[in-house]
Design a protein around this motif. Structure first.
Motif, PDB file in Angstrom:
ATOM      1  N   ARG A   1       0.728  -1.162  -0.025  1.00  0.00           N
ATOM      2  CA  ARG A   1       0.146  -0.078   0.089  1.00  0.00           C
ATOM      3  C   ARG A   1       0.817   1.062   0.025  1.00  0.00           C
TER       4      ARG A   1
ATOM      5  N   ARG B   1      -7.744   3.704  -4.782  1.00  0.00           N
ATOM      6  CA  ARG B   1      -6.937   2.384  -4.144  1.00  0.00           C
ATOM      7  C   ARG B   1      -5.511   2.897  -3.985  1.00  0.00           C
ATOM      8  N   LEU B   2      -4.881   2.066  -3.047  1.00  0.00           N
ATOM      9  CA  LEU B   2      -3.574   2.450  -2.755  1.00  0.00           C
ATOM     10  C   LEU B   2      -2.598   1.677  -3.698  1.00  0.00           C
TER      11      LEU B   2
ATOM     12  N   HIS C   1      -1.989   6.728  -3.220  1.00  0.00           N
ATOM     13  CA  HIS C   1      -3.446   6.312  -3.694  1.00  0.00           C
ATOM     14  C   HIS C   1      -3.384   6.953  -5.030  1.00  0.00           C
TER      15      HIS C   1
ATOM     16  N   GLY D   1      -5.113   1.595   4.337  1.00  0.00           N
ATOM     17  CA  GLY D   1      -6.015   1.379   3.330  1.00  0.00           C
ATOM     18  C   GLY D   1      -7.468   1.163   3.786  1.00  0.00           C
TER      19      GLY D   1
END
Ligand code: SF4
Ligand code: SF4
Length: 197
Positions: free
Chosen positions: A40, A116-117, A43, A104
């Protein structure tokens, strides 16, 4: 005396044995390690295939964020020129990356898979203001992220690992059709059409 010589020889042997082995360290930043698929990093906001933004300004990501790092200001879509597929869109979408702990939760909370990361982790910079990522920076980091914070070899590291989001997996159908949850379906859902277009 014999014990001392034996200890010395053992020490040398250990050194020689390891000297012949390939190094375990990676000479970063010249060499970058392959990241696991679930890594992660920075973004991204995503669009639908027709170019409309996925984000419908619902603010669930901001509510889920434990660091209060996300700020969303929603606005009504102009039916003639919609920005997103919902009734509303994010007029302002900002993430303060100094606050972010990369948990997340925002992507988990999003009902339309808009955020979304990704794999980008080289985010260092010198100026506090550059850590507040705007909507444009999140939609198109290639174009709008500060140069120090965008690295194609990291962000595009392995296209196979980057998760594409097929429209048929989208959970935001209710927003595209403007039906209240649980209301009867009067027409078959059409993935390519949305009522504001
Ligand atoms: S990853 Fe976690 S801390 Fe960072 S913006 Fe999302 S919810 Fe907030
Ligand atoms: S990113 Fe998702 S959760 Fe956040 S405001 Fe947009 S649609 Fe809502």
């Amino acid at each position: 005396m014999l014990d001392g010589a034996r200890g010395l020889a053992k020490g040398f042997w250990t050194t020689l044995r390891h000297a012949a082995q390939p190094p375990l360290t990676v000479p970063y930043p010249e060499v970058k390690r392959r990241l696991p698929p679930a890594f992660r990093g920075r973004h991204r906001l995503y669009r639908h295939e027709d170019g409309l933004e996925r984000c419908i300004g619902c603010e669930l990501c901001a509510a889920a964020c434990p660091s209060s790092a996300i700020y969303v200001q929603a606005a009504d879509n102009d039916p003639a020129h919609p920005v997103s597929t919902g009734e509303r869109y994010a007029a302002i979408y900002e993430i303060n990356m100094i606050r972010c702990i990369f948990c997340g939760f925002c992507e988990e909370a999003c009902p339309v898979d808009a955020i979304r990361l990704g794999p980008e982790y080289e985010l260092a910079d010198f100026d506090r203001a550059t850590f507040v990522y705007t909507k444009q920076m999140l939609l198109e980091p290639e174009k709008y992220a500060p140069r120090r914070q965008y690295h194609a070899d990291v962000d595009q590291q392995d296209p196979q690992l980057r998760r594409e989001i097929p429209d048929d997996l989208d959970l935001g159908e209710v927003y595209r059709t403007h039906r209240p949850l649980g209301a009867p379906i009067t027409a078959p859902p059409d993935q390519t059409h949305h009522p504001l277009a």
